[in-house]
Design a protein around this motif. Structure first.
Motif, PDB file in Angstrom:
ATOM      1  N   ASP A   1      -3.277   7.713 -10.546  1.00 55.64           N
ATOM      2  CA  ASP A   1      -3.647   6.361 -10.990  1.00 55.64           C
ATOM      3  C   ASP A   1      -2.525   5.727 -11.822  1.00 55.64           C
ATOM      4  OD1 ASP A   1      -6.094   6.638  -9.751  1.00 55.64           O
ATOM      5  OD2 ASP A   1      -7.170   7.202 -11.579  1.00 55.64           O
ATOM      6  N   ILE A   2      -1.930   6.504 -12.693  1.00 54.51           N
ATOM      7  CA  ILE A   2      -0.841   5.986 -13.534  1.00 54.51           C
ATOM      8  C   ILE A   2       0.343   5.575 -12.670  1.00 54.51           C
ATOM      9  CG2 ILE A   2       0.893   6.642 -15.255  1.00 54.51           C
ATOM     10  CD1 ILE A   2      -1.329   8.423 -16.533  1.00 54.51           C
ATOM     11  N   ALA A   3       0.670   6.408 -11.697  1.00 54.11           N
ATOM     12  CA  ALA A   3       1.787   6.089 -10.797  1.00 54.11           C
ATOM     13  C   ALA A   3       1.498   4.815 -10.010  1.00 54.11           C
ATOM     14  CB  ALA A   3       2.042   7.254  -9.839  1.00 54.11           C
TER      15      ALA A   3
ATOM     16  N   GLU B   1       5.863  10.401   4.808  1.00 49.93           N
ATOM     17  CA  GLU B   1       5.376  11.118   3.634  1.00 49.93           C
ATOM     18  C   GLU B   1       6.355  11.093   2.467  1.00 49.93           C
ATOM     19  OE1 GLU B   1       4.527  15.051   4.898  1.00 49.93           O
ATOM     20  OE2 GLU B   1       3.009  14.461   6.357  1.00 49.93           O
ATOM     21  N   GLU B   2       7.552  10.578   2.654  1.00 50.86           N
ATOM     22  CA  GLU B   2       8.549  10.616   1.596  1.00 50.86           C
ATOM     23  C   GLU B   2       9.132   9.237   1.349  1.00 50.86           C
ATOM     24  OE1 GLU B   2      11.488  13.471   2.673  1.00 50.86           O
ATOM     25  OE2 GLU B   2      10.209  15.186   2.228  1.00 50.86           O
ATOM     26  N   SER B   3       9.399   8.946   0.079  1.00 48.66           N
ATOM     27  CA  SER B   3      10.031   7.684  -0.267  1.00 48.66           C
ATOM     28  C   SER B   3      11.417   7.950  -0.824  1.00 48.66           C
ATOM     29  CB  SER B   3       9.194   6.932  -1.306  1.00 48.66           C
ATOM     30  OG  SER B   3       9.107   7.683  -2.503  1.00 48.66           O
ATOM     31  N   VAL B   4      12.284   6.972  -0.641  1.00 45.27           N
ATOM     32  CA  VAL B   4      13.580   6.964  -1.301  1.00 45.27           C
ATOM     33  C   VAL B   4      13.431   6.018  -2.482  1.00 45.27           C
ATOM     34  CG1 VAL B   4      16.030   6.423  -1.074  1.00 45.27           C
ATOM     35  CG2 VAL B   4      14.782   7.413   0.852  1.00 45.27           C
ATOM     36  N   PRO B   5      13.765   6.423  -3.694  1.00 42.11           N
ATOM     37  CA  PRO B   5      13.391   5.645  -4.873  1.00 42.11           C
ATOM     38  C   PRO B   5      14.063   4.290  -4.979  1.00 42.11           C
ATOM     39  CG  PRO B   5      14.893   7.408  -5.463  1.00 42.11           C
ATOM     40  CD  PRO B   5      14.457   7.671  -4.048  1.00 42.11           C
TER      41      PRO B   5
ATOM     42  N   LEU C   1       0.824  -1.201   0.000  1.00 47.94           N
ATOM     43  CA  LEU C   1       0.000   0.000   0.000  1.00 47.94           C
ATOM     44  C   LEU C   1       0.859   1.252   0.000  1.00 47.94           C
ATOM     45  CD1 LEU C   1      -2.814  -1.079   2.488  1.00 47.94           C
ATOM     46  CD2 LEU C   1      -3.118  -0.515   0.072  1.00 47.94           C
ATOM     47  N   ASP C   2       1.949   1.248   0.772  1.00 57.27           N
ATOM     48  CA  ASP C   2       2.877   2.374   0.773  1.00 57.27           C
ATOM     49  C   ASP C   2       3.439   2.611  -0.616  1.00 57.27           C
ATOM     50  OD1 ASP C   2       2.609   2.930   3.454  1.00 57.27           O
ATOM     51  OD2 ASP C   2       4.379   1.792   4.067  1.00 57.27           O
ATOM     52  N   ARG C   3       3.759   1.530  -1.305  1.00 66.65           N
ATOM     53  CA  ARG C   3       4.376   1.660  -2.625  1.00 66.65           C
ATOM     54  C   ARG C   3       3.376   2.175  -3.656  1.00 66.65           C
ATOM     55  NH1 ARG C   3       9.187  -0.149  -4.542  1.00 66.65           N
ATOM     56  NH2 ARG C   3       9.563  -1.289  -2.611  1.00 66.65           N
ATOM     57  N   ILE C   4       2.163   1.676  -3.609  1.00 69.74           N
ATOM     58  CA  ILE C   4       1.160   2.036  -4.616  1.00 69.74           C
ATOM     59  C   ILE C   4       0.497   3.375  -4.316  1.00 69.74           C
ATOM     60  CG2 ILE C   4      -1.070   1.362  -5.595  1.00 69.74           C
ATOM     61  CD1 ILE C   4      -0.186  -1.514  -5.393  1.00 69.74           C
ATOM     62  N   GLY C   5       0.309   3.684  -3.037  1.00 71.39           N
ATOM     63  CA  GLY C   5      -0.326   4.942  -2.684  1.00 71.39           C
ATOM     64  C   GLY C   5      -1.834   4.893  -2.824  1.00 71.39           C
ATOM     65  N   SER C   6      -2.445   6.050  -3.080  1.00 75.19           N
ATOM     66  CA  SER C   6      -3.902   6.155  -3.057  1.00 75.19           C
ATOM     67  C   SER C   6      -4.546   5.996  -4.425  1.00 75.19           C
ATOM     68  CB  SER C   6      -4.307   7.521  -2.480  1.00 75.19           C
ATOM     69  OG  SER C   6      -3.786   8.574  -3.291  1.00 75.19           O
TER      70      SER C   6
ATOM     71  N   TYR D   1       8.177   3.593  -6.249  1.00 74.39           N
ATOM     72  CA  TYR D   1       7.174   4.169  -5.353  1.00 74.39           C
ATOM     73  C   TYR D   1       6.318   5.188  -6.111  1.00 74.39           C
ATOM     74  CZ  TYR D   1       9.169   2.070  -1.168  1.00 74.39           C
ATOM     75  OH  TYR D   1       9.584   1.176  -0.220  1.00 74.39           O
ATOM     76  N   ALA D   2       5.004   5.080  -5.949  1.00 77.37           N
ATOM     77  CA  ALA D   2       4.098   5.967  -6.667  1.00 77.37           C
ATOM     78  C   ALA D   2       4.335   7.425  -6.310  1.00 77.37           C
ATOM     79  CB  ALA D   2       2.641   5.581  -6.368  1.00 77.37           C
ATOM     80  N   ASP D   3       4.573   7.711  -5.029  1.00 76.39           N
ATOM     81  CA  ASP D   3       4.746   9.112  -4.659  1.00 76.39           C
ATOM     82  C   ASP D   3       6.038   9.689  -5.232  1.00 76.39           C
ATOM     83  OD1 ASP D   3       6.386   7.741  -2.657  1.00 76.39           O
ATOM     84  OD2 ASP D   3       6.438   9.650  -1.601  1.00 76.39           O
ATOM     85  N   TYR D   4       7.037   8.836  -5.473  1.00 72.68           N
ATOM     86  CA  TYR D   4       8.261   9.312  -6.121  1.00 72.68           C
ATOM     87  C   TYR D   4       7.992   9.639  -7.587  1.00 72.68           C
ATOM     88  CZ  TYR D   4      13.048   9.640  -7.757  1.00 72.68           C
ATOM     89  OH  TYR D   4      14.215  10.090  -8.336  1.00 72.68           O
ATOM     90  N   ILE D   5       7.231   8.768  -8.267  1.00 76.70           N
ATOM     91  CA  ILE D   5       6.857   9.041  -9.656  1.00 76.70           C
ATOM     92  C   ILE D   5       6.090  10.355  -9.740  1.00 76.70           C
ATOM     93  CG2 ILE D   5       5.456   8.259 -11.601  1.00 76.70           C
ATOM     94  CD1 ILE D   5       6.031   5.372 -10.694  1.00 76.70           C
ATOM     95  N   ILE D   6       5.149  10.549  -8.816  1.00 74.76           N
ATOM     96  CA  ILE D   6       4.338  11.768  -8.812  1.00 74.76           C
ATOM     97  C   ILE D   6       5.202  13.001  -8.580  1.00 74.76           C
ATOM     98  CG2 ILE D   6       2.554  13.011  -7.512  1.00 74.76           C
ATOM     99  CD1 ILE D   6       1.238  10.223  -7.040  1.00 74.76           C
TER     100      ILE D   6
END
Length: 217
Positions: free
Chosen positions: A108-110, A161-165, A31-36, A73-78
């Motif tokens: 969604d794409i991320a 709130e932050e990911s390391v890629p 869930l952390d990796r995919i996000g919302s 990580y989706a949030d990194y892509i975003i």
């Protein structure tokens, strides 16, 4: 933000039956990796927005010019996408593309690319100079080990709130190009500028070795 990143630096309802990420067997980590975002919708949107044309149908691009996004990580892509949109990061294709995709579609794409399994090499290459820097750093130069943030296998990490890629299995040429850009200052969008500080400590041959080594993870 800088303090929060330093903590990471030094310390470090969808069903997923169709999208199993090999690095993340734990549901909460997945869930952390995919996000919302909605990864099923993202699969369709990534095709409609032509993302798959460069990054591959499941995010494993064949061209070294375009990074592999599968398992990222989706949030990194975003974040990277928004940096292209704002101009904080430059690319001759992505700056134009970023202005045409909405935040909802981006999320969604991320999520879709994050849900896919990243590329893994069959055997990690034995490159002594790279292995030492990646695993242990070099305290004589205040060079922190890459694994402190990116993990022992380049799998990345997530903290709040932050990911390391994720960097393991990325294209060698892409990794080398980004390290050179961090070192020169052509790219400067990491939290607190940490990647610029790290890359400036690396010699040409170390960058080459690290790119080779990390791509083999």
């Amino acid at each position: 933000m800088i303090f929060r990143f330093c903590v990471v630096f030094f310390g470090l309802s969808l069903t997923f039956s169709h999208f199993v990420q090999a690095d993340s067997q734990d549901e909460y980590e997945l869930l952390d990796r995919i996000g919302s975002g909605n990864s099923e919708a993202g699969k369709i949107k990534s095709r409609e927005e032509l993302c798959q044309g460069c990054h591959g149908e499941i995010g494993n691009s064949s061209s070294a010019e375009y990074p592999r996004l599968a398992g990222q990580y989706a949030d990194y892509i975003i974040k990277q996408f928004r940096d292209f949109r704002s101009g904080a990061r430059q690319h001759h294709v992505m700056n134009a593309v970023a202005s045409s995709i909405s935040d909802e579609d981006l999320t969604d794409i991320a999520a879709y690319f994050a849900s896919r399994e990243r590329v893994r090499a069959q055997q990690r290459k034995a490159i002594e100079v790279a292995e030492k820097i990646y695993s242990n750093g070099d305290m004589r130069r205040a060079l922190i080990a890459c694994s402190s943030c990116h993990g022992s296998s380049g799998q990345g990490s997530y903290a709040g709130e932050e990911s390391v890629p994720t960097i393991g299995g990325q294209h060698k040429l892409y990794l080398r190009e980004q390290l050179l850009k961090w070192r020169s200052g052509d790219r400067a969008n990491s939290p607190g500028g940490v990647m610029n500080m790290v890359a400036k400590l690396l010699k040409d041959e170390e960058i080459e070795a690290l790119a080779e080594y990390i791509s083999s993870m």
